[in-house]
Design a protein around this motif. Structure first.
Motif: not given
Length: 278
Positions: A4-18, A177-187
């Motif tokens: 879950l921490d890995a998903f959060k890190n990738i999602a945070a990078q994606a949300s920043r456009g990084d 699905v619950e913690h990775g797909e949506i947040d990473i997908g948005r970015g």
């Protein structure tokens, strides 16, 4: 670090456009932006496509597919393909190229196998979505094809990051699905410039609620996902546990039924799938 921490890190990078993409993705993105320019005409689009030999070959192939060659007259030039397909279909072909390029540098065998299966699944869903849109839900077929191509882009990006974040391959499929797909997908989709309407349809697919008979672009994607003979290696959604189960889905559409329509369209779906797999 856990999954879950890995998903959060990738999602945070994606949300920043990084986002870290292979160099060829950036070139394809520039091509996609050029094609979305309202002033891009047939001659200009043909020159842009001809600059990429692989894309040029795919354009001619899809123009000669059953879905686009109603007259049975084969063509051999990129210009003729552009005239037949239109710029919006070309945008879908470039989108397919971008999605495949995202995971192109993965060499670890098990990850590469998942990426290969994910693309097979994507190609089936895209081809089915185009036909379902035209014959069942009556949403725009070009948009449905594009949405089908993009619907698993978050998964491709996550798999491309697995070398740096091996934890993403641990745990239960539901975590994705619950913690990775949506947040990473948005970015990722924001970075790729996916239109809001397509993003919303893909988001509704992630939620997994479908009306029967289907009416919306999201419904179109969910039905195509259920009917795909190859499922995603990341997560198989409830209600599409087997191909046999998916084939039991049927309802009246106009004067026919879904099963009758899909049987009549099988050659068309296979033709589109084959082009996307080139």
């Amino acid at each position: 670090m856990d999954r879950l921490d890995a998903f959060k890190n990738i999602a945070a990078q994606a949300s920043r456009g990084d986002l870290t993409f292979p160099a060829n993705v950036n070139a394809s993105l520039r091509l996609q932006q050029a094609l979305t320019d309202p002033d891009c005409h047939v001659e200009q689009a043909a020159k842009l496509i001809q600059a990429d030999p692989l894309l040029a070959a795919r354009s001619v192939a899809i123009a000669n597919s059953v879905a686009y060659n109603r007259s049975g007259t084969e063509i051999s030039s990129v210009r003729a393909a552009v005239q037949r397909l239109g710029v919006r279909t070309l945008q879908s072909l470039v989108a397919a190229l971008i999605v495949r390029q995202i995971g192109s540098q993965v060499t670890e065998p098990s990850l590469a196998a998942k990426i290969s299966q994910l693309w097979e699944h994507t190609a089936h869903v895209a081809a089915l979505s185009q036909v379902i849109a035209r014959r069942v839900t009556h949403v725009d077929p070009d948009t449905a094809l594009f949405a089908g191509i993009m619907h698993e882009v978050a998964g491709f990006y996550m798999l491309s990051c697995a070398g740096d974040y091996p934890q993403v391959m641990e745990g239960e499929p539901e975590d994705w699905v619950e913690h990775g797909e949506i947040d990473i997908g948005r970015g990722v989709m924001t970075k790729l410039g996916v239109p809001e309407g397509v993003f919303k349809a893909i988001e509704s697919m992630w939620v997994g609620l479908r009306a029967l008979p289907p009416e919306t672009l999201g419904d179109t994607l969910l039905l195509a996902n259920d009917l795909s003979p190859v499922h995603s290696p990341l997560y198989q959604r409830p209600g599409a546990t087997t191909l046999q189960g998916a084939r039991t889905i049927d309802f009246v559409v106009g004067e026919g039924t879904l099963n009758a329509i899909m049987t009549e369209s099988a050659h068309e779906v296979q033709s589109l799938y084959a082009v996307l797999m080139l």
